[in-house]
Write a protein that holds these residues in place. Sequence first.
Motif, mmCIF file in Angstrom:
data_model
loop_
_atom_site.group_PDB
_atom_site.id
_atom_site.type_symbol
_atom_site.label_atom_id
_atom_site.label_comp_id
_atom_site.label_asym_id
_atom_site.label_seq_id
_atom_site.Cartn_x
_atom_site.Cartn_y
_atom_site.Cartn_z
ATOM 1 N N LYS A 12 0.808 -1.228 0.000
ATOM 2 C CA LYS A 12 0.000 0.000 0.000
ATOM 3 C C LYS A 12 0.840 1.277 0.000
ATOM 4 O O LYS A 12 0.552 2.204 -0.774
ATOM 5 N N PRO A 13 1.889 1.396 0.849
ATOM 6 C CA PRO A 13 2.694 2.632 0.797
ATOM 7 C C PRO A 13 3.301 2.875 -0.585
ATOM 8 O O PRO A 13 3.373 4.020 -1.036
ATOM 9 N N SER A 14 3.707 1.809 -1.254
ATOM 10 C CA SER A 14 4.294 1.969 -2.586
ATOM 11 C C SER A 14 3.230 2.314 -3.614
ATOM 12 O O SER A 14 3.487 3.078 -4.561
ATOM 13 N N LEU A 15 2.012 1.767 -3.447
ATOM 14 C CA LEU A 15 0.906 2.147 -4.339
ATOM 15 C C LEU A 15 0.569 3.624 -4.186
ATOM 16 O O LEU A 15 0.371 4.339 -5.181
ATOM 17 N N ASP A 16 0.499 4.092 -2.940
ATOM 18 C CA ASP A 16 0.217 5.515 -2.702
ATOM 19 C C ASP A 16 1.290 6.379 -3.346
ATOM 20 O O ASP A 16 0.995 7.414 -3.962
ATOM 21 N N ALA A 17 2.535 5.962 -3.207
ATOM 22 C CA ALA A 17 3.641 6.721 -3.799
ATOM 23 C C ALA A 17 3.553 6.707 -5.321
ATOM 24 O O ALA A 17 3.874 7.705 -5.979
ATOM 25 N N ALA A 18 3.107 5.569 -5.893
ATOM 26 C CA ALA A 18 2.985 5.460 -7.342
ATOM 27 C C ALA A 18 1.910 6.420 -7.860
ATOM 28 O O ALA A 18 2.112 7.120 -8.863
ATOM 29 N N TYR A 19 0.757 6.457 -7.184
ATOM 30 C CA TYR A 19 -0.303 7.385 -7.599
ATOM 31 C C TYR A 19 0.177 8.833 -7.509
ATOM 32 O O TYR A 19 -0.085 9.660 -8.388
ATOM 33 N N LYS A 20 0.920 9.128 -6.432
ATOM 34 C CA LYS A 20 1.408 10.501 -6.251
ATOM 35 C C LYS A 20 2.402 10.883 -7.349
ATOM 36 O O LYS A 20 2.359 11.988 -7.887
ATOM 37 N N LYS A 21 3.268 9.942 -7.700
ATOM 38 C CA LYS A 21 4.265 10.218 -8.737
ATOM 39 C C LYS A 21 3.599 10.424 -10.087
ATOM 40 O O LYS A 21 3.929 11.361 -10.828
ATOM 41 N N ILE A 22 2.654 9.539 -10.422
ATOM 42 C CA ILE A 22 1.952 9.668 -11.703
ATOM 43 C C ILE A 22 1.159 10.962 -11.738
ATOM 44 O O ILE A 22 1.096 11.653 -12.769
ATOM 45 N N ASN A 23 0.579 11.330 -10.601
ATOM 46 C CA ASN A 23 -0.194 12.575 -10.488
ATOM 47 C C ASN A 23 0.643 13.779 -10.884
ATOM 48 O O ASN A 23 0.136 14.735 -11.490
ATOM 49 N N GLN A 24 1.913 13.761 -10.531
ATOM 50 C CA GLN A 24 2.781 14.902 -10.817
ATOM 51 C C GLN A 24 3.289 14.898 -12.257
ATOM 52 O O GLN A 24 3.821 15.904 -12.722
ATOM 53 N N GLN A 25 3.101 13.780 -12.960
ATOM 54 C CA GLN A 25 3.681 13.659 -14.295
ATOM 55 C C GLN A 25 2.668 13.818 -15.428
ATOM 56 O O GLN A 25 3.070 14.059 -16.569
ATOM 57 N N VAL A 26 1.377 13.680 -15.140
ATOM 58 C CA VAL A 26 0.383 13.684 -16.215
ATOM 59 C C VAL A 26 -0.623 14.819 -16.027
ATOM 60 O O VAL A 26 -0.730 15.419 -14.951
ATOM 61 N N SER A 27 -1.343 15.123 -17.096
ATOM 62 C CA SER A 27 -2.397 16.149 -17.069
ATOM 63 C C SER A 27 -3.697 15.526 -17.559
ATOM 64 O O SER A 27 -3.707 14.782 -18.548
ATOM 65 N N VAL A 28 -4.799 15.820 -16.854
ATOM 66 C CA VAL A 28 -6.131 15.355 -17.250
ATOM 67 C C VAL A 28 -7.056 16.565 -17.239
ATOM 68 O O VAL A 28 -7.141 17.283 -16.225
ATOM 69 N N PRO A 29 -7.712 16.842 -18.362
ATOM 70 C CA PRO A 29 -8.621 18.000 -18.417
ATOM 71 C C PRO A 29 -9.656 17.942 -17.286
ATOM 72 O O PRO A 29 -10.240 16.894 -16.999
ATOM 73 N N GLY A 30 -9.851 19.086 -16.636
ATOM 74 C CA GLY A 30 -10.816 19.183 -15.563
ATOM 75 C C GLY A 30 -10.228 18.958 -14.179
ATOM 76 O O GLY A 30 -10.931 19.130 -13.180
ATOM 77 N N PHE A 31 -8.947 18.575 -14.138
ATOM 78 C CA PHE A 31 -8.301 18.334 -12.837
ATOM 79 C C PHE A 31 -6.967 19.088 -12.786
ATOM 80 O O PHE A 31 -6.243 19.162 -13.783
ATOM 81 N N ARG A 32 -6.702 19.643 -11.622
ATOM 82 C CA ARG A 32 -5.403 20.277 -11.439
ATOM 83 C C ARG A 32 -4.323 19.198 -11.297
ATOM 84 O O ARG A 32 -4.587 18.119 -10.792
#
Length: 482
Positions: free
Chosen positions: A25-45
């Motif tokens: 789980k800690p690594s999954l949370d870190a993975a989501y956070k890392k991907i969050n900082q690398q991609v853009s999705v219309p309608g979301f900051r």
Amino acid sequence: MKSAVETLNPTRVRLTVEVPFEELKPSLDAAYKKINQQVSVPGFRRGKIPARIIDQRFGRGAVLEEAVNEALPKFYTDAVNEGEINVLGQPDIDITEFNDGEQLKFTAEVDVRPAIELPAYDGIEVTVDPVEVTDADVDESIDQLRERFASVNTVERAAADGDVVVLDLEAQVDGEVLEDGVAKGVTYTIGSGQLLDGIDEAVTGLEAGGSATFSSELKGGSAAGKTAEVKVDITAVQAKELPELDDDFAQLASEFDTIEELRADSRKRLERTKKYDQATQAQEKVLEALLELVDVPLPEKLLEDEINTRKHNLEHHQLGQMGLDLDGYLKIQEKSREEFDAEVEEQAKKGIKTQFVLDELVAKEQLSVNQEELTEHLMRRAAGSGMSPDQFAQAVVEGGQVPMLVGEVARGKALATVVESAKVVDTNGVEIDLDEDDEDETGETGETVRADSEGTGPAAEEKAGETVQDKAEDAEGKADEA
């Protein structure tokens, strides 16, 4: 997490590791956070994209892969620590089982330090050369000093052995003058052997203004290893005049008032040098004797890396500085590629074995390194590197190489322990007492170790779990200098 260790051979093990999905789980949370900082999705900051949207847009598989890649090093390290394994180098990891929501299962094969059974080493006996300084040795030393204070005078006669000639050189290969084959105003002492093969015969008998051509195999430069036609033009012939061997010379060349005092000092210096050579020889022979008593299995990957590192350093650093390639070097050394490969492999084996055995001795004797010993060793290494102590220390710290220096000093102390317990006699049957003063005079017992233990070069030391660089090339240099 659960782990099990399987011994594949004396130098390699396989770890089997099982990790419950919830521990990811800690690594999954870190993975989501890392991907969050690398991609853009219309309608979301950026950074605020919900996990379910990332799963929809980029796939849950991408997240799981990122999480596993992030988690594997930690789980591998935990398994190594749990199994108390002394690993060498990087593992070969294979994920054997993993599905979303289920356990992660992987294997890791890795080289390990072999178990070494140290023999009793207090019975080692070696024979070394005696410390003998003859009158002829002193005469030679004084003559070398006279050479340094010699004067030269231009003479109008043919050049003879021992004369100094000023000459111009031009080298051609296949009729073409080499770009680096022209030199003007070269000063050369006939008979010194410090220039080109064949030049002594070519210039002997020539007067100023004379010329000669001779063939010589080039030892360096762009045409190293090739035979060149060399033209030499003599511009001046000078005769050396040595100072008289009297009290005036003693006062000129030294702090002594008389030639007798100068000769006595030369004898003492030669004795110190020969004691140094004797102590170094004793260290090397004791080390050789110790290694013959121990059976050390060598990890194949570690040996392969060490061989490749040694070859790379020779080809791309040492030979490059001399303007040679490997083929040219082998030709000069009169060695075949097979002989060279066998020699490097033997040196690598000895280097790795030396390090393993001395490290085992460090552990057995519970040897430690204090700050004063480390500082003294650093000063010696700095002197050999051509850097100031401050510069060298900074480079060591910035490169994370402090553990390397600590290891060198510790291995030196381990070898000193063996040397102290060995019986050392010279060829005259006189037993030699290598006391602490002798060790200090020789520069530090451990210096010999670095060469062939650091002869275990960068590859072996780094693989052996130490943050290391090479330099060892002194255990070719002396055993790293034992």
